[in-house]
Structures are given as structure tokens and as C-alpha cells.
Scaffold this motif. Structure first.
Motif, short mmCIF file in Angstrom:
data_model
loop_
_atom_site.label_atom_id
_atom_site.label_comp_id
_atom_site.label_asym_id
_atom_site.label_seq_id
_atom_site.Cartn_x
_atom_site.Cartn_y
_atom_site.Cartn_z
N GLU A 27 0.99 -6.04 5.54
CA GLU A 27 1.22 -7.28 4.80
C GLU A 27 1.09 -7.05 3.31
O GLU A 27 1.84 -7.59 2.50
CB GLU A 27 0.24 -8.36 5.26
N CYS A 28 0.11 -6.23 2.93
CA CYS A 28 -0.13 -5.95 1.51
C CYS A 28 0.98 -5.07 0.93
O CYS A 28 1.62 -5.42 -0.06
CB CYS A 28 -1.48 -5.27 1.36
N ILE A 29 1.22 -3.95 1.56
CA ILE A 29 2.15 -2.98 0.98
C ILE A 29 3.58 -3.47 1.03
O ILE A 29 4.41 -3.10 0.21
CB ILE A 29 2.00 -1.60 1.68
N SER A 30 3.90 -4.35 1.98
CA SER A 30 5.28 -4.81 2.12
C SER A 30 5.72 -5.71 0.97
O SER A 30 6.91 -5.98 0.82
CB SER A 30 5.49 -5.53 3.46
N HIS A 85 -1.87 3.37 8.45
CA HIS A 85 -1.43 4.76 8.42
C HIS A 85 0.07 4.80 8.15
O HIS A 85 0.86 4.14 8.81
CB HIS A 85 -1.72 5.46 9.75
N TYR A 86 0.46 5.59 7.15
CA TYR A 86 1.85 5.64 6.70
C TYR A 86 2.36 7.08 6.73
O TYR A 86 1.68 8.00 6.29
CB TYR A 86 1.97 5.07 5.29
N ASN A 87 3.56 7.24 7.27
CA ASN A 87 4.18 8.56 7.33
C ASN A 87 4.81 8.93 5.99
O ASN A 87 4.84 10.09 5.60
CB ASN A 87 5.25 8.59 8.43
N PRO A 122 7.67 1.16 3.59
CA PRO A 122 7.29 2.54 3.88
C PRO A 122 7.68 2.92 5.32
O PRO A 122 8.12 2.08 6.09
CB PRO A 122 5.77 2.49 3.74
N SER A 123 7.49 4.18 5.64
CA SER A 123 7.57 4.60 7.03
C SER A 123 6.18 4.39 7.62
O SER A 123 5.23 5.09 7.27
CB SER A 123 7.97 6.08 7.12
#
Length: 512
Positions: free
Chosen positions: A181-184, A199-201, A190-191
Motif C-alpha cells: 500500500e505504501c510503495i504503490s 519483500h520485493y524482487n 515493483p516486482s
């Protein structure tokens, strides 16, 4: 006679069914009008867009959105690294000091006993969030897991301090997870590892063109094939041009992020699912707090909600609804998303006002008008502090006549939450909105739990009842609902967590 009535009835029934099918087809066409709404269409990244749109890419890269997220380096940081770069958290008895080790930004957390350092922790900062117009916040990474560091630089005042939400004994130190929710909203998509919380690829750097135009793989494919569209005569449905949308859908593009994050997702939806040109309410309901009394204070990310309170907005779009040729007022009436506000002259914003208001319509004293150089924005959209972000002032997007000082004297009183993007959310959504507000934003307002209880009685959602009783610390009630639930009925990992914690608090360790 009966036969005649029967055939008339049959004819009307067929007509109604046909009309219904026609409407369904119309809705289906509406849904599929923009071809990049299809799940098969993917995001290509802003570097691909740059190939055909280099000028827009160059100016957009200098906007707040283009600079929203970047690697922690000297160019990205707005911070002042001097003797004053030291923050003390009185509640935790911890100090924070940022420093550069060559090109590496570090944050030191330490505790003193008199003059002796009795505890010390050093974390390397990988990303900086924020364009630097208002803040720089800091993110560190552990094996692909992202967390917010407990230090922010507030650029308008040139001060270091705890991040928003870390104050008053709420400092979570290095454990605040950066969820989707935050990063979007603060970055391009992101992946994301859907099996994890944070956790992000792969993490992109800054918002991209596709956040407002939708995924571009089909558009790129068609152009490379030579399938061009004369956009001066028709709409290219392989990509969304927000200026071609209705004002309602335009606003949804902006308020996907320019609203405080109390979002209630629809069942089966994620923050990846909204695409420009869709109704935001088809993916999520976004709730904002309401206050009585002084209305000059507002939440930082409430631009869209404040604008929609304005008489300018309401009257303009009422006129537009009755007369399609009438220009409506939306965010892009004043803001060109491709150009930074820092280089947009104030005359651009004031001219947007004068397009509807004659030069001589201002009722302020002539001397005052000349003193402010006919600056409509300064009087009607004044700079003010926000109730959720310290050390920051922004323009209030609630356009109105200047208020007398006496108007500000009445104290703000919390009056509940309201769904900004959906006039009629269901009871379950309202209940979850109140539970979220209590848990994430203001646990001091027990009235939120009372309101949640009111709406929960109107729906039988066992997971929400578990959430409610968990927040009430009534763990035996949680156990009662947990027993009623089959494991395959639980669709939310947080529900499992709340059940397990409740069992733990009842000393039922095996069940936990």
C-alpha cells in the motif's frame, strides 16, 4: 382479451430482457474500451516510454512524482549533515545521527549513560523517499525486505526529526515494514513477492508514466507494428490519456494516491489492480476522517478530497454534467503532471482561476490585490500546516473565500470517517474502515470501535468480528469466532495472526 394481454406482457418482457442485455453489452464495451485494462497487458517501464516521448520524459523526471523514490546518494539527498544532524527520542531514550561514509549513507542509533555510549546500531540506507520539496525519508533493506528507518529530513525547515507516526512513544525503530500500500503510491510498481508482506524482487526508481496512463506493452507493440492513431481525431484505446476521461475518472487517477491511505480493498483485489480509466471504487474504498469546527487543518495527502469540497469544483462539474461542452474542474486544470510545480509560474495557476472569474470580480480591497500581485492562490488556497506530517506546509486545495481568524478559534472535533470515492459503501467496508482508522492512525479514538460495531451488526463477516474483538482485547470472543471458522474460510494472514495471538493470551499454546 386475455391472449392480447398475455402477448403484450410477453412482448414487454422480451423488450426488457433485450434492453437489459443491451445495457450489459454497453457496460461490457465500457469496461473493455481501454484495451490496456486487460490483465495480459503488462508494464514496460518509463525508459521504454522515453524512446518515443523524450521531451516529456525529461520534464517529468524533474517533477515530485518523478523524484519520488531514488537510491540514497549525495545527489538524491536534501539533508544537511552537520552538528545539528542529531535527533533525540525522549520516549525511547535513543539518539539518531545520519552520516556519510564515502558514498554510503548510514544511520546510527545509540543510547548514552551520562557520556558513555552503552548501545549502538548502524544501518545502511539504500533508498530515499520524497522529492525533497517537503521531506526525505529513508529506507533500508535486508535481503529484499524493506523497512523505514526512524529518521526524516524536513526540507522546508531544514530539520531532522522522527518520521511521521514515530513520535510520542510510537517509535518502531527499524521494524516498520514498507508494505505494498505504501510503495504503490510512492514509487512505480515493483516486482512484489506476494507470499510476503514487504519483500520485493525488484524496486523501481520513481513513479513512472504508466501510473497515470496504464500499462504500456500493447501500446508499444502496436506502435512498433506501425499501427498509428491520429489522436487529434480519435482516441487511441491502447493507452489511457487522462485528459480524455470524464472528470470523475480523471479524479480517480489522482486520488488513487493523493488521499490519506485508509483504503479498504474489495474482496480479491490488491493495490496492483487499479488501472487508470477504471473506477477506483471497483478496487478500493478510501476513507478520510471528518472534523467539525476549525476546517483549516487537513491531512497532507488529501488534495483530491479538499478540492472536491470547493464550490468551484462542485459548480463547475454540475455545469459540465448538464452541458458536455462546459469545461470541468479537475486536478489537471491547474497542474500539468509532466512539469514540476517548481518551474510552473504562478501565473499559470492564477490564469486557471481567471478563466472562470473576471479580473475585476475579486472583492478584496484594491490595495490588497495589488500588494499580492493578483495572486488568487495565496488568498484562496493558503499555505498551512498538516495534522499528520510535522514541519510541513502545503497549499490547502479547499478553494474558498479567506476565513476570518475567529473562524479558526473553534477546536477541531473528530466526527467519524467518510468514503471519498464511493457515496454508498457497504456495511462491511465501513466497519473495516473504522477498524483500520483505529488501528493504523488513532488508537485513542475508541468511538471508532463503537462505529465499527454498529456496521458489523449489519453484516456477518467473521474475519472482521475477529479483528474487532482483537482490538478490544476480548480474546475469548476471538476464540469463539475462530472455532466457527474453517481454515479454508480464512483469506487474510492478519486474521490468522490475530487468532494465534488470542490463543496465546488465553494460554492455549498448542492451538496458537
Amino acid at each position: 382479451m386475455r391472449k392480447a394481454v398475455y402477448f403484450i406482457f410477453l412482448f414487454l418482457l422480451v423488450l426488457c430482457l433485450g434492453y437489459s442485455c443491451f445495457n450489459d453489452r454497453e457496460e461490457e464495451v465500457e469496461k473493455s474500451k481501454y484495451l490496456n485494462h486487460d490483465k495480459s497487458v503488462t508494464y514496460v517501464g518509463k525508459e521504454t516510454c522515453r524512446g518515443c516521448h523524450p521531451d516529456i520524459y525529461a520534464t517529468f523526471s524533474e517533477t515530485g512524482m518523478g523524484k519520488s523514490w531514488g537510491l540514497a546518494n549525495h545527489n538524491k539527498s536534501s539533508g544537511k549533515f552537520n552538528s545539528k544532524a542529531l535527533v533525540y527520542d525522549t520516549a525511547r531514550n535513543l539518539y539518531y545521527h545520519p552520516q556519510w561514509q564515502g558514498d554510503t549513507l548510514q544511520l546510527i542509533e545509540f543510547r548514552l549513560d551520562k557520556k558513555d555510549t552503552i548501545f549502538k546500531r548502524i544501518e545502511t540506507i539504500k533508498y530515499i523517499v520524497g522529492s525533497g520539496q517537503h521531506t526525505n525519508s529513508h529506507i533500508y533493506e535486508v535481503n529484499g525486505f524493506l523497512y523505514q528507518a526512524p529518521l526524516t529530513f524536513y526540507t522546508q525547515k531544514g530539520e531532522w526529526d522522527l518520521p511521521p507516526g514515530f513520535e510520542g512513544g510510537n517509535n518502531t525503530r527499524f521494524s516498520r515494514a514498507i508494505e505494498l500500500e505504501c510503495i504503490s503510491c510512492h514509487n512505480a510498481f515493483p516486482s512484489f513477492d506476494e507470499q510476503g508482506e514487504n519483500h520485493y524482487n525488484k524496486v523501481e526508481l520513481g513513479l513512472s508514466c504508466e501510473r497515470c496512463h496504464g500499462p504500456g506493452s500493447l501500446h508499444v507493440e502496436e506502435k512498433r507494428k506501425g499501427n498509428l492513431v491520429d489522436i487529434h481525431k480519435e482516441i487511441d484505446y491502447t493507452i489511457v490519456n487522462p485528459s480524455k476521461l470524464s472528470w470523475q475518472l480523471q479524479i480517480d487517477v489522482c486520488q488513487r494516491c493523493h488521499l490519506q491511505g485508509n483504503a479498504v480493498l474489495k474482496e480479491g483485489k490488491s493495490f496492483f489492480d487499479f488501472r487508470p480509466g477504471m473506477k477506483l471504487s471497483s478496487v478500493e474504498d478510501v476513507y478520510m476522517p471528518r472534523f467539525t469546527g476549525d476546517d483549516s487543518k487537513f491531512i497532507m495527502a488529501s488534495h483530491a478530497e479538499r478540492l472536491q469540497k470547493s464550490a468551484c469544483f462542485i459548480q463547475s462539474n454540475q455545469q459540465q454534467s448538464g452541458n458536455p461542452k462546459m469545461l470541468s474542474l479537475t486536478c489537471v486544470t491547474c497542474h500539468n503532471p509532466h512539469i514540476s510545480v517548481k518551474v510552473t509560474g504562478k501565473e499559470i495557476f492564477n490564469n486557471a482561476c481567471k478563466n472562470c472569474h473576471a479580473d475585476n470580480s475579486c472583492k478584496a480591497p484594491v490595495a490588497e490585490i495589488h500588494k499580492e500581485n493578483n495572486n488568487c492562490v495565496k488568498c484562496h488556497m493558503p499555505m498551512n500546516g498538516t495534522i499528520d506530517i510535522p514541519h510541513v506546509t502545503v497549499h490547502d486545495h479547499y478553494i474558498r473565500k479567506p476565513m476570518a481568524e475567529a473562524t479558526h478559534a473553534s477546536k477541531q472535533q473528530f466526527a467519524g470517517i467518510t468514503c471519498v470515492n464511493n457515496p454508498s459503501p457497504d456495511a462491511a467496508s465501513r466497519a473495516e474502515g473504522y477498524l483500520n482508522y483505529y488501528e493504523k492512525f488513532d488508537p485513542s479514538r475508541s468511538i471508532c470501535l463503537d462505529s465499527a460495531f454498529f456496521y458489523l451488526k449489519q453484516c456477518e463477516n467473521k474475519e472482521l468480528w475477529i479483528h474487532y474483538y482483537y482490538l478490544k482485547l476480548e480474546y475469548s470472543k476471538v476464540k469463539e469466532y475462530a472455532i466457527k471458522l474453517q481454515i479454508n474460510e480464512i483469506h487474510d494472514a492478519w486474521t490468522c495472526y490475530r487468532i494465534a495471538e488470542s490463543f496465546m493470551n488465553q494460554n492455549d499454546f498448542n492451538a496458537a
